[in-house]
Scaffold this motif. Structure first.
Motif, PDB file in Angstrom:
ATOM      1  N   GLY A  71      -3.214  -3.423  -4.559  1.00 43.42           N
ATOM      2  CA  GLY A  71      -1.842  -3.600  -5.039  1.00 43.42           C
ATOM      3  C   GLY A  71      -1.280  -2.331  -5.652  1.00 43.42           C
ATOM      4  N   TYR A  72      -2.084  -1.657  -6.461  1.00 43.46           N
ATOM      5  CA  TYR A  72      -1.633  -0.414  -7.095  1.00 43.46           C
ATOM      6  C   TYR A  72      -1.361   0.648  -6.028  1.00 43.46           C
ATOM      7  N   ALA A  73      -2.300   0.807  -5.105  1.00 42.76           N
ATOM      8  CA  ALA A  73      -2.138   1.796  -4.033  1.00 42.76           C
ATOM      9  C   ALA A  73      -0.932   1.464  -3.161  1.00 42.76           C
ATOM     10  N   SER A  74      -0.686   0.177  -2.929  1.00 46.77           N
ATOM     11  CA  SER A  74       0.460  -0.192  -2.102  1.00 46.77           C
ATOM     12  C   SER A  74       1.772   0.185  -2.785  1.00 46.77           C
ATOM     13  N   HIS A  75       1.808   0.123  -4.110  1.00 42.99           N
ATOM     14  CA  HIS A  75       3.016   0.534  -4.829  1.00 42.99           C
ATOM     15  C   HIS A  75       3.276   2.025  -4.605  1.00 42.99           C
ATOM     16  N   LEU A  76       2.238   2.828  -4.765  1.00 45.89           N
ATOM     17  CA  LEU A  76       2.402   4.276  -4.589  1.00 45.89           C
ATOM     18  C   LEU A  76       2.783   4.611  -3.151  1.00 45.89           C
ATOM     19  N   LEU A  77       2.169   3.934  -2.188  1.00 42.56           N
ATOM     20  CA  LEU A  77       2.532   4.133  -0.788  1.00 42.56           C
ATOM     21  C   LEU A  77       3.982   3.706  -0.545  1.00 42.56           C
ATOM     22  N   GLY A  78       4.363   2.592  -1.132  1.00 44.71           N
ATOM     23  CA  GLY A  78       5.732   2.108  -0.982  1.00 44.71           C
ATOM     24  C   GLY A  78       6.764   3.062  -1.549  1.00 44.71           C
ATOM     25  N   ASP A  79       6.404   3.770  -2.603  1.00 42.98           N
ATOM     26  CA  ASP A  79       7.335   4.735  -3.188  1.00 42.98           C
ATOM     27  C   ASP A  79       7.374   6.056  -2.422  1.00 42.98           C
ATOM     28  N   THR A  80       6.469   6.231  -1.476  1.00 37.68           N
ATOM     29  CA  THR A  80       6.453   7.486  -0.721  1.00 37.68           C
ATOM     30  C   THR A  80       6.778   7.313   0.761  1.00 37.68           C
ATOM     31  N   TYR A  81       7.024   6.083   1.214  1.00 35.16           N
ATOM     32  CA  TYR A  81       7.176   5.877   2.654  1.00 35.16           C
ATOM     33  C   TYR A  81       8.341   6.679   3.245  1.00 35.16           C
ATOM     34  N   ASP A  82       9.450   6.756   2.544  1.00 36.76           N
ATOM     35  CA  ASP A  82      10.596   7.494   3.055  1.00 36.76           C
ATOM     36  C   ASP A  82      10.295   8.998   3.126  1.00 36.76           C
ATOM     37  N   ALA A  83       9.694   9.531   2.065  1.00 39.15           N
ATOM     38  CA  ALA A  83       9.322  10.947   2.054  1.00 39.15           C
ATOM     39  C   ALA A  83       8.249  11.240   3.103  1.00 39.15           C
ATOM     40  N   LEU A  84       7.346  10.282   3.324  1.00 44.14           N
ATOM     41  CA  LEU A  84       6.341  10.459   4.379  1.00 44.14           C
ATOM     42  C   LEU A  84       6.998  10.501   5.751  1.00 44.14           C
ATOM     43  N   TYR A  85       7.915   9.571   5.977  1.00 43.21           N
ATOM     44  CA  TYR A  85       8.574   9.491   7.276  1.00 43.21           C
ATOM     45  C   TYR A  85       9.321  10.783   7.605  1.00 43.21           C
TER      46      TYR A  85
END
Length: 174
Positions: free
Chosen positions: A93-107
């Motif tokens: 859950g914690y990791a998914s939050h961090l991934l969720g906050d970076t998905y746009d910058a990753l894309y």
């Protein structure tokens, strides 16, 4: 991401992993994943926006410097209490939050926006809105990103209903 999208994203990841591993999900795992998806924002937003003791709403609790040791600690306690799956759900859950906050910058591969992950060793990326939380919510416009997040939250809600009503193979255990 909005809080409901973080919760849906973490929940869906947990359910997908449970299906792939052919195992049931306990209510405590569900609680752990949902709580963990909210911790970074519950800590950082008030401390940055209202108390102004943090440089950004993505700094302390969004940093791997805190996220990794906290997740390891929760996993160790859960393991010690013979429930490592709860610790793993928390870490997911914690990791998914961090991934969720970076998905746009990753894309778009805007690596300068990843600095919050290493705060305080790297500067927190200044993304914060100038308004308070209520103004931010009131000003939401239906852009592609918001539509994607609403869709993800809707899918999460539907899967949640199906999970409890129609899917005994992943129905939560006590």
């Amino acid at each position: 991401m909005y809080p409901w999208t973080h919760a849906a994203f973490g929940y869906l990841l947990l359910v997908v992993l449970a299906v792939l591993l052919w195992r049931r999900v306990s209510r405590l795992e569900l609680a752990a994943v949902v709580v963990a998806t909210q911790i970074p924002d519950v800590v950082d937003k008030p401390l940055a926006w209202w108390l102004t003791v943090l440089p950004s709403g993505r700094s302390l609790a969004h940093s791997l410097v805190l996220a990794v040791p906290l997740s390891v600690l929760v996993l160790a306690v859960a393991w010690r209490r013979a429930h490592p799956e709860i610790g793993l759900a928390f870490a997911l859950g914690y990791a998914s939050h961090l991934l969720g906050d970076t998905y746009d910058a990753l894309y778009y591969w805007r690596v300068e926006e990843f600095t919050f992950l290493l705060w305080p060793f790297a500067p927190a990326y200044p993304y914060d809105p100038s308004e308070n939380l209520f103004e931010v919510v009131r000003a939401i416009e239906l852009t592609g990103s918001v539509a994607l997040q609403l869709g993800l939250a809707a899918v999460g809600g539907l899967v949640f209903l199906a999970h409890f009503l129609y899917a005994p193979w992943v129905r939560p255990t006590a």
